[in-house]
Design a protein around this motif. Structure first.
Motif, PDB file in Angstrom:
ATOM      1  N   ASN A 187       0.798  -1.227   0.000  1.00 36.97           N
ATOM      2  CA  ASN A 187       0.000   0.000   0.000  1.00 36.97           C
ATOM      3  C   ASN A 187       0.826   1.270   0.000  1.00 36.97           C
ATOM      4  N   GLY A 188       2.123   1.168   0.266  1.00 37.63           N
ATOM      5  CA  GLY A 188       2.982   2.347   0.286  1.00 37.63           C
ATOM      6  C   GLY A 188       3.166   2.887   1.695  1.00 37.63           C
ATOM      7  N   LEU A 189       4.263   3.624   1.876  1.00 37.36           N
ATOM      8  CA  LEU A 189       4.605   4.153   3.190  1.00 37.36           C
ATOM      9  C   LEU A 189       3.598   5.199   3.655  1.00 37.36           C
ATOM     10  N   LYS A 190       3.123   6.045   2.744  1.00 46.97           N
ATOM     11  CA  LYS A 190       2.186   7.102   3.153  1.00 46.97           C
ATOM     12  C   LYS A 190       0.868   6.508   3.637  1.00 46.97           C
ATOM     13  N   ASN A 191       0.384   5.504   2.919  1.00 51.57           N
ATOM     14  CA  ASN A 191      -0.850   4.852   3.346  1.00 51.57           C
ATOM     15  C   ASN A 191      -0.663   4.170   4.696  1.00 51.57           C
ATOM     16  N   TYR A 192       0.503   3.578   4.909  1.00 52.73           N
ATOM     17  CA  TYR A 192       0.781   2.921   6.190  1.00 52.73           C
ATOM     18  C   TYR A 192       0.792   3.937   7.323  1.00 52.73           C
ATOM     19  N   GLN A 193       1.431   5.072   7.115  1.00 55.41           N
ATOM     20  CA  GLN A 193       1.488   6.096   8.156  1.00 55.41           C
ATOM     21  C   GLN A 193       0.105   6.659   8.457  1.00 55.41           C
ATOM     22  N   ARG A 194      -0.738   6.719   7.436  1.00 54.86           N
ATOM     23  CA  ARG A 194      -2.060   7.316   7.641  1.00 54.86           C
ATOM     24  C   ARG A 194      -3.048   6.329   8.253  1.00 54.86           C
ATOM     25  N   ASN A 195      -2.993   5.068   7.847  1.00 52.67           N
ATOM     26  CA  ASN A 195      -4.065   4.135   8.210  1.00 52.67           C
ATOM     27  C   ASN A 195      -3.656   2.975   9.103  1.00 52.67           C
ATOM     28  N   PRO A 243       4.542  16.408  10.069  1.00 51.21           N
ATOM     29  CA  PRO A 243       4.819  15.481   8.959  1.00 51.21           C
ATOM     30  C   PRO A 243       3.521  15.031   8.306  1.00 51.21           C
ATOM     31  N   SER A 244       3.631  14.537   7.100  1.00 44.52           N
ATOM     32  CA  SER A 244       2.451  14.101   6.358  1.00 44.52           C
ATOM     33  C   SER A 244       1.763  12.942   7.048  1.00 44.52           C
ATOM     34  N   TYR A 245       0.428  12.912   6.938  1.00 42.47           N
ATOM     35  CA  TYR A 245      -0.409  11.796   7.389  1.00 42.47           C
ATOM     36  C   TYR A 245      -0.224  11.502   8.888  1.00 42.47           C
ATOM     37  N   ARG A 246      -0.209  12.573   9.698  1.00 46.27           N
ATOM     38  CA  ARG A 246      -0.173  12.413  11.144  1.00 46.27           C
ATOM     39  C   ARG A 246      -1.374  13.135  11.745  1.00 46.27           C
ATOM     40  N   PRO A 247      -2.596  12.673  11.457  1.00 43.09           N
ATOM     41  CA  PRO A 247      -3.777  13.394  11.928  1.00 43.09           C
ATOM     42  C   PRO A 247      -3.907  13.413  13.436  1.00 43.09           C
ATOM     43  N   GLU A 248      -3.301  12.436  14.138  1.00 40.88           N
ATOM     44  CA  GLU A 248      -3.471  12.417  15.594  1.00 40.88           C
ATOM     45  C   GLU A 248      -2.725  13.570  16.251  1.00 40.88           C
ATOM     46  N   LEU A 249      -1.751  14.178  15.540  1.00 35.94           N
ATOM     47  CA  LEU A 249      -1.020  15.301  16.107  1.00 35.94           C
ATOM     48  C   LEU A 249      -1.807  16.598  16.020  1.00 35.94           C
ATOM     49  N   LYS A 250      -2.839  16.638  15.228  1.00 36.79           N
ATOM     50  CA  LYS A 250      -3.741  17.796  15.217  1.00 36.79           C
ATOM     51  C   LYS A 250      -5.177  17.315  15.404  1.00 36.79           C
ATOM     52  N   GLY A 251      -5.317  16.423  16.367  1.00 34.21           N
ATOM     53  CA  GLY A 251      -6.625  15.824  16.616  1.00 34.21           C
ATOM     54  C   GLY A 251      -7.665  16.814  17.080  1.00 34.21           C
ATOM     55  N   MET A 252      -7.235  17.909  17.739  1.00 35.85           N
ATOM     56  CA  MET A 252      -8.196  18.893  18.249  1.00 35.85           C
ATOM     57  C   MET A 252      -8.994  19.542  17.118  1.00 35.85           C
ATOM     58  N   VAL A 253      -8.305  19.954  16.056  1.00 38.78           N
ATOM     59  CA  VAL A 253      -9.011  20.625  14.969  1.00 38.78           C
ATOM     60  C   VAL A 253      -9.832  19.619  14.174  1.00 38.78           C
ATOM     61  N   GLU A 254      -9.355  18.377  14.063  1.00 37.83           N
ATOM     62  CA  GLU A 254     -10.147  17.345  13.391  1.00 37.83           C
ATOM     63  C   GLU A 254     -11.432  17.079  14.182  1.00 37.83           C
ATOM     64  N   LYS A 255     -11.315  17.024  15.505  1.00 39.05           N
ATOM     65  CA  LYS A 255     -12.486  16.807  16.351  1.00 39.05           C
ATOM     66  C   LYS A 255     -13.462  17.976  16.238  1.00 39.05           C
ATOM     67  N   PHE A 256     -12.931  19.192  16.133  1.00 41.95           N
ATOM     68  CA  PHE A 256     -13.788  20.373  15.993  1.00 41.95           C
ATOM     69  C   PHE A 256     -14.662  20.259  14.751  1.00 41.95           C
ATOM     70  N   PHE A 257     -14.058  19.905  13.624  1.00 45.77           N
ATOM     71  CA  PHE A 257     -14.843  19.776  12.392  1.00 45.77           C
ATOM     72  C   PHE A 257     -15.905  18.686  12.536  1.00 45.77           C
ATOM     73  N   ASP A 258     -15.545  17.573  13.160  1.00 46.48           N
ATOM     74  CA  ASP A 258     -16.506  16.485  13.335  1.00 46.48           C
ATOM     75  C   ASP A 258     -17.697  16.935  14.182  1.00 46.48           C
ATOM     76  N   VAL A 259     -17.407  17.613  15.290  1.00 49.77           N
ATOM     77  CA  VAL A 259     -18.481  18.032  16.201  1.00 49.77           C
ATOM     78  C   VAL A 259     -19.376  19.067  15.544  1.00 49.77           C
ATOM     79  N   VAL A 260     -18.779  20.070  14.894  1.00 52.86           N
ATOM     80  CA  VAL A 260     -19.569  21.143  14.276  1.00 52.86           C
ATOM     81  C   VAL A 260     -20.455  20.585  13.170  1.00 52.86           C
TER      82      VAL A 260
END
Length: 608
Positions: A212-220, A351-368
């Motif tokens: 799947n590639g390194l980027k997909n592995y880092q993301r998923n 770094p690319s595909y590290r959503p857990e490091l900005k989880g606060m803003v991701e959670k904000f979009f989900d809640v809103v």
């Protein structure tokens, strides 16, 4: 011949399990198939054999239990526990089969697995035969078939082409087990051996990355074992930026469909407070400018513009976070946005595909989005099936304008900041002692008074000028030349005369003014050419390009005209009388005679 004796005949080795007058129960120790009854005379040709000969023949060495580790002992005894109920019925084939079926059902394993364990134990009469074999990683201990299987897996299976195991197996046979005429040889590994080696040597990390590639592995697939944002946000002042396309279609004031708006937000990583937002039709650097201005705006006055009344403590953010955390988006890496560092703000690119490091803003979009979507069904909101074939066209449901939707977003943000309970916030002893409520606004207000709070006070004009795009200008006698236009400011005569290059900030939406940047100070210059006043840079460049095209189009005619002019002049000059000796005396008298000769009374034409 006694019970449990080993007997050998050529390459065959058997063990005697039961003895009756006319028949014997035996097990083939080489093939390790289930025990069978044979006539006593069938074993006349067999001679005595030892356990050492059996071990050498089958490459199985009896291990001392004391040398096994805890995992090996546990597995060994677990396997023996499975087969122990079968041993009393080993001579009764019917009862033996029933017990094996019962054990398989009870432990949710296959009957074949139980048979394998049973035959292993009966063949060697040693419980250590049930110890799982160690994985062999040393290339020197691999057989040629195993090396071929490993080669085929690496070449055909562990690739981004995502070939199946059967395809890799087929390609291995084609490359390694066929003769020059592509005819399969008599001996080759079976697919079950191929699959067994794959399962035995499979490493999940290698599987995910190779296919799947390194980027997909880092993301998923990458293990999420970090502490997240708390590792670098011990106090307020770390803002996380991101954008998302809202799951709703909007219309304009005329009722025409416009599309889906873009929501850009800044969330404090420590408290979860939404420091600011911008809702627009355009993303990129444009939306970031609006976001920065909204962060430093007075939120009470901002909400009043939309007819919403809030208390100051509900959203008391009017300063920039000293650290802004972004992903690797092009707008965040642009020079325009990085200029904000001049105000003392630190930019952190994740770094690319590290959503857990900005989880606060991701959670904000989900809640809103989850907050408003359940109340706006049938009004342009997109459902999860919008990309499926035959799904409803949610564009036809659109009925809200941008102004309507921004009011909804504001109410959602106010709820998110001041009324949403943060259940998993890591409270400190001081926060519990001061009875800080589990709301983002309360945590933010408490954090502003604590040591380590890192916020920067910035003026609106200073922020706007800092975020303007910049280019190189050049002084000359004609003024300050920027983007092929001339600008002027009093007090810069010496610079006009000396010349030189300088850094200039400009507004692409209005070229009337530019700002000279010297030592962190912005000086305003006004355009000299009044025809460009009030125009945006694109319109000016289009006008300049059109003017240049007109000049280029007339260039050939101009050259032809100059050629014709030279020809006419030369023709006239060639007909002139050339005198070798021109008298230079009595020039004034000659001039008077010529004036009288060529004099015309222009009034005669007017009176007639």
């Amino acid at each position: 011949m006694k019970k449990h004796d080993l007997l050998k005949d050529g390459n065959n080795i058997i063990r005697v399990l039961e003895i009756q007058p006319d028949k014997i129960l035996m097990i083939d120790c080489i093939k390790r198939t289930m025990p069978i009854w044979v006539e006593s005379s069938a074993l006349d040709a067999f001679s005595a054999c030892t356990n050492e000969i059996l071990s050498q023949t089958t490459n199985f060495a009896v291990t001392d239990i004391e040398n096994l580790n805890a995992d090996q002992k546990r597995t060994m005894y677990d396997r023996y526990t499975l087969i122990a109920p079968v041993l009393p019925f080993i001579a009764d084939e019917g009862m033996r089969s029933k017990v094996i079926s019962s054990i398989a059902t009870e432990h949710n394993i296959s009957k074949q697995t139980i048979r394998i364990y049973l035959c292993l134990y009966l063949a060697y009469r040693n419980i250590t035969a049930l110890v799982p074999k160690q994985r062999i990683d040393d290339d020197g201990n691999l057989t040629q078939d195993e090396k071929n299987i490993r080669w085929a897996l690496n070449k055909f299976f562990y690739t981004t082409k995502k070939q199946s195991l059967m395809t890799a197996y087929t390609m291995m046979l084609k490359e390694k087990y066929c003769d020059g005429m592509s005819i399969l040889r008599d001996t080759y590994p079976s697919f079950y051996q191929f699959r067994y080696f794959y399962r035995k040597t499979k490493k999940m990390q290698n599987f995910y990355i190779s296919r799947n590639g390194l980027k997909n592995y880092q993301r998923n697939n990458r293990p999420l074992i970090g502490d997240g944002v708390r590792a670098f946000a011990p106090a307020i002042g770390v803002g996380m930026l991101d954008s998302t396309v809202c799951d709703i279609y909007l219309i304009n004031d005329a009722g025409n469909l416009v599309g889906r708006p873009i929501l850009t937000a800044c969330i404090d990583a420590y408290s979860g407070l939404c420091c600011g937002y911008v809702l627009s039709w355009m993303g990129g650097v444009y939306s970031l400018r609006g976001l920065m201005l909204n962060i430093i705006a007075d939120k009470v006055d901002w909400c009043k513009q939309f007819g919403i009344s809030i208390n100051e403590e509900d959203w008391s953010c009017d300063k920039l976070p000293a650290t802004l955390v972004t992903d690797m988006g092009s707008e965040y890496k642009s020079e325009n946005f990085e200029q904000i560092a001049e105000l003392g703000v630190k930019i952190v690119n994740l770094p690319s595909y590290r959503p857990e490091l900005k989880g606060m803003v991701e959670k904000f979009f989900d809640v809103v989005q989850a907050t408003y979507k359940k109340h706006l069904k049938g009004k342009g909101v997109i459902e999860p099936d919008y990309q499926e074939r035959g799904a409803h066209d949610y564009r036809k449901d659109a009925c809200l304008t941008m102004a309507d939707f921004e009011k909804i977003i504001l109410h959602c943000i106010i709820y998110y900041n001041s009324q949403r309970i943060i259940e998993n916030f890591p409270y400190t002893d001081a926060q519990i002692a001061e009875n800080v409520k589990p709301y983002a606004s309360c945590i933010w207000n408490w954090g502003k008074s604590q040591m380590g709070a890192n916020l920067i006070k910035v003026g609106t004009k200073e922020l706007i000028l800092t975020l303007l795009p910049r280019t190189t200008g050049k002084f000359s006698r004609f003024g300050l030349k920027v983007n092929k236009m001339r600008y002027h400011c009093d007090g810069y005569t010496e610079q006009y005369l000396k010349g030189g290059k300088v850094t200039v900030a400009y507004n692409p939406e209005d070229v009337t003014s530019v700002w000279l940047l010297e030592n962190g100070i912005y000086t305003k210059f006004t355009i000299i050419e009044s025809r460009f006043e009030g125009k945006d840079l694109t319109a000016v460049q289009s006008l300049q390009t059109a003017q240049s095209d007109l000049a280029k189009g007339a260039n050939q005619d101009n050259l032809q005209a100059r050629i014709n002019l030279a020809r006419h002049i030369e023709a006239i000059a060639s007909n002139a009388r050339i005198s070798a000796d021109v008298s230079v005396k009595n020039i004034q008298d000659n001039r008077k005679r010529e004036q009288s000769k060529h004099h015309k009374n222009y009034m005669e034409g007017a009176e007639s």
